[in-house]
Write an enzyme that holds these catalytic residues in place. Structure first.
Site, PDB file in Angstrom:
ATOM      1  N   ARG A   1       0.813  -1.260   0.039  1.00 23.16           N
ATOM      2  CA  ARG A   1      -0.036   0.020   0.147  1.00 23.16           C
ATOM      3  C   ARG A   1       0.925   1.157   0.078  1.00 23.16           C
ATOM      4  O   ARG A   1       1.995   1.387   0.678  1.00 23.16           O
ATOM      5  CB  ARG A   1      -0.789  -0.020   1.206  1.00 23.16           C
ATOM      6  CG  ARG A   1      -2.158  -0.866   0.994  1.00 23.16           C
ATOM      7  CD  ARG A   1      -3.237  -0.468   0.115  1.00 23.16           C
ATOM      8  NE  ARG A   1      -4.145  -1.219  -0.090  1.00 23.16           N
ATOM      9  CZ  ARG A   1      -4.570  -2.452  -0.641  1.00 23.16           C
ATOM     10  NH1 ARG A   1      -3.386  -2.882  -1.417  1.00 23.16           N
ATOM     11  NH2 ARG A   1      -5.591  -3.185  -0.600  1.00 23.16           N
TER      12      ARG A   1
ATOM     13  N   HIS B   1      -0.660  -0.154  -9.921  1.00 22.43           N
ATOM     14  CA  HIS B   1      -1.164  -1.231  -9.104  1.00 22.43           C
ATOM     15  C   HIS B   1      -1.503  -2.315  -9.923  1.00 22.43           C
ATOM     16  O   HIS B   1      -2.857  -2.994  -9.692  1.00 22.43           O
ATOM     17  CB  HIS B   1      -2.557  -0.359  -8.396  1.00 22.43           C
ATOM     18  CG  HIS B   1      -2.946  -1.379  -7.130  1.00 22.43           C
ATOM     19  ND1 HIS B   1      -3.336  -0.416  -6.046  1.00 22.43           N
ATOM     20  CD2 HIS B   1      -2.839  -2.125  -6.561  1.00 22.43           C
ATOM     21  CE1 HIS B   1      -3.281  -1.071  -5.051  1.00 22.43           C
ATOM     22  NE2 HIS B   1      -3.350  -2.440  -5.189  1.00 22.43           N
TER      23      HIS B   1
ATOM     24  N   GLU C   1      -3.533   7.350  -4.602  1.00 21.16           N
ATOM     25  CA  GLU C   1      -4.009   6.753  -5.808  1.00 21.16           C
ATOM     26  C   GLU C   1      -5.292   7.296  -6.165  1.00 21.16           C
ATOM     27  O   GLU C   1      -6.169   7.458  -5.355  1.00 21.16           O
ATOM     28  CB  GLU C   1      -4.063   5.350  -5.563  1.00 21.16           C
ATOM     29  CG  GLU C   1      -2.435   4.676  -5.694  1.00 21.16           C
ATOM     30  CD  GLU C   1      -2.870   3.262  -5.631  1.00 21.16           C
ATOM     31  OE1 GLU C   1      -3.913   2.432  -6.049  1.00 21.16           O
ATOM     32  OE2 GLU C   1      -1.526   2.364  -5.158  1.00 21.16           O
TER      33      GLU C   1
END
Length: 322
Positions: free
Chosen positions: A241, A288, A270
């Site tokens: 993350r 991602h 993000e």
């Protein structure tokens, strides 16, 4: 504007794979489905109203406001991700709503991408690609685009030795890397891994890869002090993350040569990526993609639907969070 009936329904915030969408329609409730792109907040709250189950992704913020908008019929929030930092689990539990996630099915895909980022940064793959695409004149030479030899005794430091961390370790052994990791109660007893506290791991590793969840304890775990502990030749890889890394500190470390390079699949804000990262030549960046394999995404989506279906049938879900 589409109107959503307040009758009990299953709300799928973003389109799942075709197979998973067929399966969600077999649960026995009407289905309200979003588009491929994330819904805006107003749409999210509107379409969740009256739902008995919500199948969401990491881009949807499931907080008290959302749970109240969904209403008292809501039984389960099925997150199509391993991490669930987008969900207020305490608020869901207080309202009697089950929360589920999708662990186990994406370990291999995320580990594969991790090794891809390690190789791309260590062997300067993007530097070579840019050199050729820019039609820069070149001749092979002994000092040309030198990088880190993984198989010459390089040490891989794994922060978070869970399922994905162990999958990365298995792949790294094929490159003859030495493995160190932060302490883990779940590590198999026969693993040839040396467990170290984070400060020593950072100091000894040639590559540091992050596989811990994002919590209040791990937010900005890799900050300026942590980066200063790493070798100037070291590489940081993050497929966990974005919030685990202080991006301001990382940009400064990459600019100043505090560390050599970074391979990042996740970012603090993000889908926005700090433009300073995109301008640095010593970064490899992907959007991602950790679980972005065809088979893996199919398994994730179907597991989310299976979790929702189980709760609605009065059964224990396969992968509960609360």
């Amino acid at each position: 504007m589409r109107k959503v009936s307040m009758e009990p329904h299953v709300y799928v915030a973003r389109l799942l794979t075709d197979t998973a969408m067929r399966e969600v329609r077999q649960i026995g409730h009407p289905v309200v489905a979003g588009e491929e792109d994330p819904p805006d907040r107003d749409t999210l709250l509107r379409d969740a109203a009256g739902a008995v189950a919500v199948v969401c992704t990491l881009t949807e913020r499931i907080d008290a406001e959302f749970l109240d908008a969904a209403g008292p019929r809501l039984k389960v929030v099925a997150n199509t991700a391993v991490g669930y930092d987008n969900i207020d689990v305490a608020a869901a539990t207080e309202r009697g709503v089950r929360v589920t996630n999708t662990p186990g099915v994406l370990d291999g895909a995320t580990a594969d991408l991790t090794m891809g980022l390690i190789l791309a940064t260590a062997r300067r793959v993007l530097d070579g690609d840019r050199l050729l695409r820019d039609r820069t004149p070149w001749v092979w030479g002994p000092r040309m685009l030198l990088g880190l030899d993984l198989s010459a005794g390089a040490t891989l430091g794994i922060v978070g030795y869970g399922r994905i961390g162990r999958a990365v370790a298995r792949r790294a052994r094929a490159f003859d890397m030495k493995i160190v990791a932060t302490p883990s109660r779940s590590a198999p007893p026969d693993d040839d891994v040396e467990f170290l506290e984070l400060p020593e791991l950072l100091e000894r590793s040639d590559v540091v890869t992050l596989h811990c969840p994002l919590t209040e304890r791990t937010r900005h775990l890799i900050d300026a002090d942590a980066l200063r502990r790493m070798k100037p030749s070291a590489i940081l890889v993050n497929t966990a993350r974005g919030g685990i890394v202080d991006e301001d500190a990382l940009v400064e470390a990459l600019r100043s040569g505090t560390i050599a390079a970074a391979g990042l699949d996740v970012f603090e804000d993000e889908p926005n990526v700090d433009p300073r990262l995109t301008e640095l030549p010593n970064t490899v960046l992907t959007p991602h993609l950790g679980s972005a394999g065809v088979t893996t995404r199919e398994r994730m989506c179907r597991l989310s639907v299976a979790n929702a279906a189980a709760v609605l049938a009065g059964k224990e879900p396969p992968t509960p969070v609360n």
